[in-house]
Design an enzyme around this catalytic site. Structure first.
Site, mmCIF file in Angstrom:
data_model
loop_
_atom_site.group_PDB
_atom_site.id
_atom_site.type_symbol
_atom_site.label_atom_id
_atom_site.label_comp_id
_atom_site.label_asym_id
_atom_site.label_seq_id
_atom_site.Cartn_x
_atom_site.Cartn_y
_atom_site.Cartn_z
ATOM 1 C CB SER A 141 18.300 47.462 -49.568
ATOM 2 O OG SER A 141 17.006 47.864 -49.886
ATOM 3 C CG HIS A 197 18.809 49.238 -54.377
ATOM 4 N ND1 HIS A 197 18.170 48.021 -54.366
ATOM 5 C CD2 HIS A 197 18.715 49.715 -53.116
ATOM 6 C CE1 HIS A 197 17.711 47.770 -53.157
ATOM 7 N NE2 HIS A 197 18.025 48.781 -52.378
ATOM 8 C CG ASP A 226 17.225 45.566 -56.300
ATOM 9 O OD1 ASP A 226 17.337 46.783 -56.488
ATOM 10 O OD2 ASP A 226 17.519 45.014 -55.225
#
Length: 713
Positions: free
Chosen positions: A499, A200, A145
């Site tokens: 996600s 994220h 990620d």
């Protein structure tokens, strides 16, 4: 992938849409660009084989240069064989023709797809949820990620012992970054350090395996306990993504290390705009070699929905996750001066304290906007307006840099009518609030849909999980609106996308592994798929069918005791690739052993937990068969009877032979055949049914889908 406000591409488990961006390095003669050279498995006997030396010799031969250090970008040498290098087009062609090379493909840029959700799944906090904490603490999830924020309370190692002895990783994260007994490993492939700038990676890691942190909220909205599905598990962060995206060579490097480091599962919330063949898809390549080593890869489906054929994660050895909502939603009310109230979608943390402001529905330019609430078709972020009411309605709440609410078309038209018919229109936008959503779960509009465009007889996505308005840990280096004009910084934020659904299923997979540490990736995947909650095709479009949700909505509690599982090994996947006309020479390199493609293995006969077949449009009537084998992981001396449930509107005839399976012992395997026949399939919709094997305690459900629809139709 997550969704962000304004231009925020849906973030999906990293899946903001996969934007292709090839970086070229100019030479005096020809342009060079980075290509990945995939060479399959590492040799089984490596005593006299040095991967990097081999890679350098290939480059020397192809380029005619004695010094090629400046050409070599990465060397993959821990878990599979290959390298990334700067090549001209003619050099790429020569490498592709060399013995021992499976594929050569450009280094494209992947991008990221971006508390109550675990309660909604039934995996509640406290003693009512069965856990095996000793094994959970030995379970390691690797996240490929945008990095991680190590100081987050979600990753505190209070109460944790030392890392599991099997761990072979490192904390090579850059300056001012410290791992601990919770966050046990970190690697960077972006030259930025492993610290998360985007937020994220922090969000996805805490969603799957974050500690329970009480009294978390987004400015008081959605207050509760933020926690992961397996809070006792360990985390390893592999930063393959920067603000510019995630390069192919970085993603493959992350897989190469994660597999060798000893992770138990890989969660990757990344994807592409264009689907890629298996031998040129870095995630499919990395996940295949992970599968061989007993590691399940969970990937976000993508945020290209509701367009048919938009699912980008299509390999059967990957667990592909769509996104759906939960029973908690966030809404923002608009109150007009005439007393009418409209409910819209946004995540508005600003409190106007009920004060009314003039409503303005004219041009978005000029001094007339100052001090007013702008009513416009699109979201705006002008600093001179008080708030914004717009028609940009989605089925998820976005974070904006000013008070705003997105209304449905009918409600927006009502507001416009009020503005145009009133001499001094005024109103206000209230702070967002959490509501109970009785209609959940429903697949999000942004979630990528099937059918699978690479292997048309493999149903994708596999399952759906919460991916809408998920509150989890965040990086304080980014703003919650992910807009440089937003000066706010938060420790926990709300994101939407596949996600976000991806790490939910990674957490479920880890939860299953704590009870069945010996299970293979395919057994865990099967358990998740066959115990999923059934969902209904609520619409008349392809986007509302199994192509949206696969086998259904994940059920963690049921998945730890599925009764029967569908097992798939490396040899089965190789036979599947034979059926897709991959040649034996390439498959030998991929498998690392001799391969003979004998006969024609139908891809639909892969021992997959779902059954799907694309039919020729020219045939008015059809008969298709599916061959399957199940393994008993329930109780000995159990008898499973088959039941067929046709979905609404389906006129299929489905027969199962044998219709009864008598399992005398655990681990016993039995095979059966499903024959599906019918006629006049709707060219715009699939016909479907469900096969359920039941012993009175377990219900092992597999969707059956037949269709003629093509994405090009």
């Amino acid at each position: 992938m997550a969704r962000r406000a304004d231009s925020f591409c849906l973030i999906s488990c990293v899946l903001v849409s996969f934007v292709i961006s090839v970086s070229a390095v100019t030479d005096d003669s020809q342009d060079k660009q980075v290509y990945v050279v995939y060479m399959g498995s590492l040799p089984s006997s490596r005593l006299e084989y040095t991967p990097m030396s081999h890679h350098m010799s290939i480059l020397q031969e192809v380029t005619g240069e004695s010094s090629v250090e400046g050409r070599l970008v990465r060397s993959y040498k821990r878990s599979f064989n290959g390298f990334a290098a700067r090549l001209t087009e003619s050099e790429r062609e020569r490498v592709a023709e060399m013995e021992g090379v499976v594929s050569v493909f450009p280094d494209i840029n992947y991008k990221l797809q971006t508390t109550a959700s675990w309660d909604f799944l039934g995996l509640k906090e406290g003693k009512n949820t069965k856990r095996n904490l000793a094994i959970e603490s030995d379970t390691i999830i690797g996240f490929i990620d945008s990095g991680i924020w190590p100081e987050s309370e979600s990753f505190s190692d209070k109460g944790f012992g030392p890392p599991p002895k099997k761990w072979k990783g490192v904390c090579s994260a850059g300056k001012n970054f410290t791992c601990n007994n919770k966050l046990i490993g970190a690697r960077d492939y972006t030259n930025e350090g492993t610290r998360d700038i985007e937020g994220h990676g922090t969000h996805t890691a805490s969603t799957a395996a974050g500690n329970a942190v009480k009294n978390t909220s987004f400015y008081g909205i959605g207050n509760g306990t933020a926690r992961g599905g397996v809070p006792a598990s360990r985390i390893a962060a592999y930063k393959a993504c920067s603000e510019m995206g995630c390069t192919t060579e970085s993603v493959l490097s992350a897989f190469d290390d994660a597999i060798a480091d000893g992770v138990d599962l890989i969660s990757i919330s990344l994807g592409a705009n264009l689907v890629r063949t298996y031998e040129t898809d870095p995630i499919a390549i990395g996940a295949f070699h992970a599968m061989v080593k007993g590691i399940l890869t969970v990937q976000s489906a993508g945020n290209g929905g509701p367009n048919p054929g938009s699912v980008m994660s299509v390999a059967p050895w990957i667990l592909t996750v769509a996104a759906s909502n939960t029973n908690r939603g966030f809404v923002t009310k608009v109150v007009l001066g005439n007393g009418k109230t409209f409910v819209g979608k946004s995540l508005n943390a600003f409190d106007l304290k009920g004060k009314n402001y003039p409503l303005y529905g004219g041009s978005t330019d000029g001094p007339l906007l100052r001090g007013k609430i702008l009513v416009s078709e699109d979201k705006v972020s002008s600093e001179i307006v008080v708030a914004n009411i717009n028609e940009n309605y989605h089925d998820y709440a976005y974070v904006s840099i000013l008070p705003s609410s997105a209304l449905s078309k009918d409600d927006f038209d009502s507001v416009i009518s009020y503005v145009n018919s009133t001499k001094s229109p005024h109103g206000t936008v209230l702070k967002s609030e959490a509501i109970f959503n009785q209609a959940a779960p429903k697949v999000a509009g942004f979630s990528s849909r099937g059918p699978n465009t690479i292997a048309v007889d493999i149903l994708k996505p596999d399952v759906t999980a919460p991916g809408v308005e998920i509150l989890a840990a965040f990086s304080p280096l980014n703003s919650p609106a992910q807009d440089k004009r937003d000066n706010r910084h938060v420790k926990y934020s709300v994101l939407s996308g596949t996600s976000m659904s991806c790490p939910h299923v990674a957490g479920v997979a880890a939860y299953i592994k704590t009870f069945h540490p010996e299970w293979s990736p395919s057994m865990i995947q099967s358990a998740i798929m066959t115990t999923a909650w059934p969902m209904n095709a609520t619409g008349t479009a392809v986007a509302s069918t199994e192509f949206a949700y696969g086998a259904g909505h994940v059920d963690p509690i049921a998945a730890i005791n599925p009764g029967l599982v569908y097992e798939i090994g490396k040899s089965d996947h190789i036979a599947f690739l034979c059926g897709l006309n991959y040649n034996a020479t390439s498959l030998k390199l991929i498998a690392g052993e001799a391969v003979t493609c004998t006969g024609k293995t139908l891809p639909r006969n892969l021992n997959y937990p779902s059954m799907s077949a694309k039919l020729p449009k020219s045939e008015s009537s059809f008969i298709v068969t599916f061959n399957r084998t199940v393994t008993n992981v329930g109780t000995p001396n159990s008898t499973y009877k088959s039941k067929i449930v046709l979905n609404h509107g389906s006129n299929l005839k489905v027969e199962v032979s044998p219709s009864v399976l008598s399992m005398k012992s655990v681990k016993e395997k039995q095979s059966f055949t499903v024959t599906v026949s019918g006629s006049n399939i709707d060219p715009k919709l699939p016909s479907s049914a469900n096969l359920i094997w039941s012993d009175g305690t377990h219900n092992v459900r597999s969707p059956i889908v037949v269709y003629t629809y093509s994405v090009s139709d």
